[in-house]
Motif scaffolding. Structure first.
Motif, PDB file in Angstrom:
ATOM      1  N   ARG A  50      63.367 -42.376  40.419  1.00  0.00           N
ATOM      2  CA  ARG A  50      62.570 -41.909  41.552  1.00  0.00           C
ATOM      3  C   ARG A  50      62.274 -40.417  41.463  1.00  0.00           C
ATOM      4  NH1 ARG A  50      64.969 -46.236  43.596  1.00  0.00           N
ATOM      5  NH2 ARG A  50      63.785 -47.562  45.011  1.00  0.00           N
ATOM      6  N   ILE A  53      59.338 -40.061  39.028  1.00  0.00           N
ATOM      7  CA  ILE A  53      58.022 -40.436  39.548  1.00  0.00           C
ATOM      8  C   ILE A  53      57.663 -39.630  40.790  1.00  0.00           C
ATOM      9  CG2 ILE A  53      58.121 -42.769  38.587  1.00  0.00           C
ATOM     10  CD1 ILE A  53      58.798 -43.759  41.360  1.00  0.00           C
ATOM     11  N   ARG A  78      51.624 -37.549  38.810  1.00  0.00           N
ATOM     12  CA  ARG A  78      51.229 -38.842  39.382  1.00  0.00           C
ATOM     13  C   ARG A  78      50.012 -39.431  38.680  1.00  0.00           C
ATOM     14  NH1 ARG A  78      52.109 -36.128  44.997  1.00  0.00           N
ATOM     15  NH2 ARG A  78      54.352 -36.433  45.189  1.00  0.00           N
ATOM     16  N   TYR A  83      53.825 -46.992  38.035  1.00  0.00           N
ATOM     17  CA  TYR A  83      55.157 -47.309  38.536  1.00  0.00           C
ATOM     18  C   TYR A  83      55.210 -48.764  38.983  1.00  0.00           C
ATOM     19  CZ  TYR A  83      59.101 -47.239  41.869  1.00  0.00           C
ATOM     20  OH  TYR A  83      60.246 -47.517  42.556  1.00  0.00           O
ATOM     21  N   VAL A  84      56.231 -49.467  38.549  1.00  0.00           N
ATOM     22  CA  VAL A  84      56.451 -50.836  38.989  1.00  0.00           C
ATOM     23  C   VAL A  84      57.784 -50.872  39.729  1.00  0.00           C
ATOM     24  CG1 VAL A  84      56.698 -53.225  38.252  1.00  0.00           C
ATOM     25  CG2 VAL A  84      55.180 -51.696  36.999  1.00  0.00           C
ATOM     26  N   PRO A  85      57.746 -50.909  41.057  1.00  0.00           N
ATOM     27  CA  PRO A  85      58.985 -50.803  41.835  1.00  0.00           C
ATOM     28  C   PRO A  85      59.902 -52.000  41.641  1.00  0.00           C
ATOM     29  CG  PRO A  85      57.042 -50.556  43.237  1.00  0.00           C
ATOM     30  CD  PRO A  85      56.576 -51.045  41.922  1.00  0.00           C
ATOM     31  N   ASP A 147      52.582 -56.924  39.935  1.00  0.00           N
ATOM     32  CA  ASP A 147      53.266 -55.635  39.986  1.00  0.00           C
ATOM     33  C   ASP A 147      52.949 -54.805  38.750  1.00  0.00           C
ATOM     34  OD1 ASP A 147      54.717 -55.236  42.275  1.00  0.00           O
ATOM     35  OD2 ASP A 147      56.441 -56.403  41.604  1.00  0.00           O
ATOM     36  N   CYS A 150      49.437 -53.626  38.625  1.00  0.00           N
ATOM     37  CA  CYS A 150      49.296 -52.474  39.531  1.00  0.00           C
ATOM     38  C   CYS A 150      49.794 -51.206  38.846  1.00  0.00           C
ATOM     39  CB  CYS A 150      50.086 -52.685  40.822  1.00  0.00           C
ATOM     40  SG  CYS A 150      49.346 -53.888  41.932  1.00  0.00           S
ATOM     41  N   GLY A 151      50.919 -51.317  38.142  1.00  0.00           N
ATOM     42  CA  GLY A 151      51.468 -50.157  37.455  1.00  0.00           C
ATOM     43  C   GLY A 151      50.562 -49.656  36.341  1.00  0.00           C
TER      44      GLY A 151
END
Lengths: 323, 259
Positions: A50, A53, A78, A83-85, A147, A150-151
């Motif tokens: 975290r 990122i 950024r 990022y894939v949470p 996900d 999206c990343g």
């Protein structure tokens, strides 16, 4: 090794009240590699991720992504990362395509540019046929694929994956591994956290074992295993009276690290099994030792983990609050 | 600046899409329970309420202002719920890892909540109209009511978002919410004018920002500009202070939660 540095973490600390989640860690990630942060829950992997990122500010120390500080140049960072949470960060009511469109706008893509990239990504993760269904109808594996899409939408240089296969069935896991390897061949740098040893072993070029907020060891899975002293070849001999003779001969062989007498025969630590095995058999033949049984053990990452943390990864860590 | 609008637009549309996907929720958002207060409570107390006390032609016309502001209250206090869910399932983190202006997510929420609230207020005034409650200040008065409602709503939504960012679980969020809303209503001039309340209640009600809001909306509906204007002026000042406090608290909670 002279390789471009993608991520540079220097003496990073992050504390929550009295608890130190990350305690003075430093490491570098090379461009184009798959780098793993391996550790049990609460070890500090997610906190480290975290910070990288830009979602957390370090208490002290610094982190830089391609030379850009994650606090002072957060917006630049950024733009470079995807990022894939860890949680399935999916809006149940939006369709797969709408997720990607939303992110397209947040990365300030034009409508046409976004549409083109979205089509490519949907094809890549094989969600084309389901792109216009609300995400609540997706299976766990499909959500994970979304996900990842999206990343990847910002076309990042580094992709961060937080526990990419947590809670997935075996097939979906293998699928995700395939994607990650494919992304690497496309030149992407991948940083992932995991608490699965096999995942780290199979997937990561290099990994750091984190426990209690500190890096315990760092290297490629093979290096880490070799550092334990290499593979072990266990010989069971028919006549134990010749054991000492064989031991004396083997000790001087170049590919062999150490030889230890056991009650059945010998335990031989070897550096490279390809070279050591023929030499062992050859020597045994010349001395006329009859070998009853050969067992060859390669140290597993489990052994590395236990050696460095003093316990198996599945054993729970004392509860430390925020991770 | 162009980027900023693109972000806010996309994030606001997400809220709209979410609402439109939930057919029931959309229906009940427009035909909201607040209408029952107006229709049932308003007519139920028609004879029980003394027009000498309420200073209104009938109870429903007195109640209209209260129901309008109660709608603003409920919407505002619930305004942070979706962000709470976003926080819990990691969606917020995903949004925050993109190069957006940090305030875009919050502004999109304000925009959405204010729009929905205004639509609901219009529905309530429309239904009141059917029961012969005609706003004395006309369309300009209705616009003023919407404006006052938004000023109150911004502060409430900020409180709600601050709570969403601070609470450990959504159970906590909903219990605080349920605990807050009823005393806010009873300790205000929504159902009964202050003069008709027991002394201690009217004393407490004076410190309730909701009372100030209702006292400005009510003359806009019942009396006319000359009586309403001083109250409107007063409520604008009170709301500026109220919003400033709430936004300050909200921004602090947001910053604490986001790093």
């Amino acid at each position: 090794m002279d390789r471009a540095i993608a991520i540079d973490v220097k003496q990073l600390c992050k504390s929550y009240e009295r608890h130190k989640a990350v305690d003075d860690i430093s490491f570098q990630v090379y461009a184009g590699e798959i780098f793993g942060l391996l550790g049990p829950n609460g070890a500090g992997k997610s906190t480290t991720l975290r910070t990288l990122i830009t979602l957390l500010h370090p208490t002290s120390g610094s982190a830089a992504v391609f030379g850009h500080d994650t606090v002072r140049e957060a917006d630049t960072v950024r733009m470079l990362i995807g990022y894939v949470p860890q949680e399935r960060a999916i809006d149940r009511f939006l369709t797969g395509r709408e997720h990607l469109e939303l992110l397209g706008a947040l990365y300030h893509l034009s409508k046409t540019e976004a549409a083109k990239r979205i089509d490519e990504l949907l094809t890549l993760v094989e969600l084309n046929a389901h792109a216009d269904r609300p995400a609540k109808t997706y299976s766990g594996g499909m959500k994970r694929k979304l996900d990842i899409a999206c990343g990847l939408l910002p076309n990042p240089k580094i992709l961060f994956l937080d526990e990419p296969t947590l809670g997935l069935d075996v097939q979906s896991r293998l699928r995700i591994w395939e994607y990650v390897r494919m992304l690497k061949t496309r030149g992407l740098t991948v940083v992932m956290t995991t608490n699965y040893l096999d995942e780290a072993d199979q997937l990561c070029d290099r990994l750091a074992i984190i426990d209690g907020g500190k890096i315990k060891t760092l290297g490629s899975p093979a290096e880490l295993k070799i550092a334990l002293g290499g593979d072990i070849v266990s010989l069971t001999l028919k006549e134990t009276d010749r054991t000492a003779g064989l031991e004396a001969v083997l000790k001087d062989q170049p590919a062999i690290t150490s030889v230890r007498t056991t009650d059945k025969g010998l335990d031989i630590r070897v550096e490279s099994p390809e070279k050591a095995l023929p030499a062992i058999l050859d020597s045994a033949n010349r001395l006329g030792c009859n070998i009853e049984f050969i067992q060859y053990n390669r140290p597993r990452l489990d052994d590395v983990f236990i050696a460095h943390t003093g316990r198996a990864i599945t054993e729970s860590v004392p509860e430390t609050g925020s991770t | 600046m162009e980027h900023y609008w693109q972000e806010i637009g996309a994030l606001t549309m997400r809220w709209v899409k979410r609402l439109s996907r939930e057919k029931f929720s959309m229906l009940f958002t427009l035909v909201q329970p607040m209408l029952f207060w107006l229709i049932f409570f308003g007519n139920l107390f028609q004879r029980a309420a003394d027009t000498q006390v309420t200073q209104a032609p009938n109870y429903i016309s007195f109640l209209a202002a209260g129901v309008v502001v109660m709608t603003v209250l409920n919407n505002g206090l619930a305004g942070g719920v979706d962000l709470l869910f976003d926080k819990e399932n990691g969606f917020l983190e995903r949004l925050m890892s993109t190069p957006i202006h940090r305030s875009s997510v919050i502004l999109s929420r304000f925009l959405f909540v204010m729009t929905i609230t205004s639509l609901q207020v219009l529905v309530i005034l429309g239904v009141a109209f059917l029961f012969d409650v005609h706003p004395a200040t006309g369309l300009l008065g209705v616009a003023t009511i919407l404006l006052i409602g938004m000023m109150f709503g911004v502060g409430l939504t900020a409180i709600s978002m601050a709570m969403a960012f601070s609470v450990k679980s959504h159970g906590d969020f909903f219990s605080v919410l349920g605990f807050l809303s009823l005393p806010m209503i009873f300790l205000s001039s929504a159902l009964v004018p202050l003069v008709a309340m027991p002394g201690w209640m009217s004393f407490l009600a004076k410190f309730n920002p909701m009372t100030w809001v209702i006292d400005a909306v009510r003359p806009l509906i019942l009396s006319g500009w000359s009586e309403a204007l001083p109250h409107v002026g007063m409520v604008v000042i009170v709301m500026l202070v109220f919003d400033a406090l709430c936004l300050y608290g909200g921004a602090k909670a947001f910053r604490r939660a986001m790093g």
